[in-house]
Design an enzyme around this catalytic site. Structure first.
Site, PDB file in Angstrom:
ATOM      1  N   TRP A   5       0.819  -1.222   0.000  1.00  7.91           N
ATOM      2  CA  TRP A   5       0.000   0.000   0.000  1.00  7.91           C
ATOM      3  C   TRP A   5       0.846   1.261   0.000  1.00  7.91           C
ATOM      4  CZ3 TRP A   5      -4.591  -1.890  -0.759  1.00  7.91           C
ATOM      5  CH2 TRP A   5      -5.095  -2.951   0.000  1.00  7.91           C
ATOM      6  N   GLU A  13      -3.423   6.228   7.171  1.00  6.14           N
ATOM      7  CA  GLU A  13      -2.879   6.930   8.359  1.00  6.14           C
ATOM      8  C   GLU A  13      -3.727   6.709   9.608  1.00  6.14           C
ATOM      9  OE1 GLU A  13      -0.756  10.457   8.320  1.00  6.14           O
ATOM     10  OE2 GLU A  13      -0.478  10.443   6.152  1.00  6.14           O
TER      11      GLU A  13
END
Ligand SMILES: Cc1cc2nc3c(=O)[nH]c(=O)nc-3n(C[C@H](O)[C@H](O)[C@H](O)COP(=O)(O)OP(=O)(O)OC[C@H]3O[C@@H](n4cnc5c(N)ncnc54)[C@H](O)[C@@H]3O)c2cc1C
Length: 447
Positions: free
Chosen positions: A156, A363
């Site tokens: 990712w 995040e």
């Protein structure tokens, strides 16, 4: 001195970013989304315009902008294309661990290089089998003289396919959890570094997302960003300074969706009138507006804390959680007021909906923000109000009545149901909830 006015310098940078977003990002966004390709030339233009890497500290030759200035720039670019904004500002994520590290030589070398030349740096904690649980990193680093040898896979990774440098988190022992985590700066051209194919995604298709594979990559000790045992805290500190900016991404996306909706409802007609005349539509716009405003305030607060030497962890989680969830709702409602047209590729809402969806994932997912916030609220937060069993009770004695018989001067509260008993001693049993005498606490005279 609480102040929400932006300084002349901040207004200038906001205006510059807005012009860049409208002239350089917006015109190309749908084309490259459709092609599922990153327009690298836009990143180069952002670099030349001085809108990338603004957080490099002045002592390393950078602009030394704060997180707040970063948030102002990000909001503008994300309003034009959230995917391109992710790509343009990924350098800030990749650089933050270096900026926070103690390795001065590394800072001077790489921050200087990134400032001078168009260089991309990505950030890699996630792996195919873990993302949220950073302590579960498996990519392994083994000490070998003047080197660490790295083996493992990252997944990712934004800009991973185009980055010159990589901030990579690894562990010296996957069993040791937090204690083994370390971080390194790796150059893409080093032997043993492989880049995977771009991962096909729902949205943010203008951004590059790949897997990275490391096979016996020899990392000189000079490139240690965090030694073993210090990597986990560094990753967490990084997130608490980059999450406010994810709030800014969300504000930008939500703001543009709201603006498109305002434009549309003033033109579209139904039942013989413009749909803006329906209060149901006006209220949707009001909801969108308050969510954008609230999200921006929370984002700025978190950024302000980070810029003023406070620990922004909690405010950053609040901002990320609220702004990204609010953005999802705003974009969805904006699409709704477009009716069928909102669902087509001819208008911008469907792309915004796909792009915005990512904010709740990367995040730190919304769930992880809730883990952080509930942990703080339940354990770290200092309440002002007394415990329920210590709630004050107003007695006639307080009002100056000193005629009360001595025995009635004592009061007892049942901790179970809250009943207050007056008398020499607590009752054998509460007359309301039947709990025994031991449930009573003496509350008068006050201790
Ligand atoms: C397009 C894109 C770009 C990205 N860019 C980067 C990048 O540049 N660098 C990088 O390192 N990573 C990047 N990521 C990875 C991203 O940060 C992770 O996907 C994210 O942290 C979630 O990890 P995961 O996918 O492994 O999900 P998991 O951690 O497996 O979680 C799966 C689900 O379980 C939930 N969950 C997990 N733990 C808990 C818990 N304790 N309590 C409640 N719920 C929980 C999660 O919220 C989620 O809903 C990117 C991801 C995407 C999709």
């Amino acid at each position: 001195m609480l102040n929400f006015n932006l300084s002349p310098e901040q207004l200038k940078v906001q205006k510059q970013a807005r012009t860049f977003a409208l002239n350089e990002v917006l015109p190309v966004a749908w084309h490259y989304d459709e092609k599922d390709e990153i327009p690298l030339f836009v990143l180069k233009k952002a670099f030349s315009a001085g809108l990338m890497n603004t957080d490099i500290p002045a002592q390393y030759g950078g602009k030394g902008f704060g997180i707040l200035e970063g948030a102002l720039i990000t909001e503008e670019v994300a309003a034009a294309c959230p995917g391109l904004a992710t790509s343009i500002f990924d350098n800030s994520l990749g650089m933050e661990p270096i900026i926070l590290s103690q390795n001065e030589k590394l800072k001077t070398k790489y921050l200087g290089e990134i400032r001078k030349n168009f260089k991309l740096i990505c950030f890699a904690t996630s792996e195919p089998v873990m993302g949220s649980d950073v302590s579960g990193i498996r990519c392994q680093a083994k000490a070998d003289g003047a080197y660490f040898v790295l083996n493992g896979t990252k997944y990712w990774i934004t800009n991973g396919g185009i980055a010159d440098y990589m901030t990579v988190f690894a562990t010296i022992d996957p069993e040791s959890q937090h204690e083994g985590i370390c971080a390194f700066l790796i150059e893409k051209d080093w032997p043993g570094v492989s880049v995977g194919k771009p991962i096909p995604k729902l949205g943010q298709r203008c951004s590059n997302t790949v897997g990275l594979h490391f096979k016996n990559v020899r990392v000189p000790r000079e490139n240690v960003i965090a030694p073993p045992g210090e990597g986990f805290v560094l990753a967490m500190k990084t997130f608490s300074r980059t999450r406010p900016v994810i709030g800014a991404f969300a504000v930008g996306a939500a703001r543009s969706a709201m603006e498109y909706a305002i434009d549309y409802v003033k033109k579209r007609r139904a039942f013989g009138t413009k749909i803006v005349n329906f209060q149901a539509i006006q209220f949707k716009i009001a909801e969108m507006f308050q969510k954008v405003e609230t999200a921006r305030l929370l984002t700025w607060k978190a950024a302000w804390e980070a810029d003023n030497g406070l620990d922004p962890t909690i405010s950053a989680s609040v901002a990320k959680l609220y702004a990204t969830e609010a953005a999802q709702e705003v974009v969805d409602e904006a699409l709704q007021v477009f009716g069928g047209y909102g669902y087509t590729k001819m208008f911008p809402l469907e792309k915004l909906l796909r792009d915005t969806r990512l904010f709740r994932i990367y995040e730190g997912t919304s769930e992880i923000q809730r883990v952080i916030l509930s942990g703080f609220a339940l354990n770290g937060y200092k309440p002002v109000m007394p415990a329920l069993e210590d709630l004050p009770v107003l007695r006639d004695l307080d009002l100056g009545d000193d005629q009360l018989p001595e025995k009635d001067r004592n009061a007892w509260r049942c901790r179970m149901c809250g009943h207050i008993h007056y008398g020499d001693s607590a009752p054998d049993m509460c007359p309301y909830c039947f709990f025994p005498e031991s449930a009573f606490k003496k509350i008068w005279p006050r201790q």
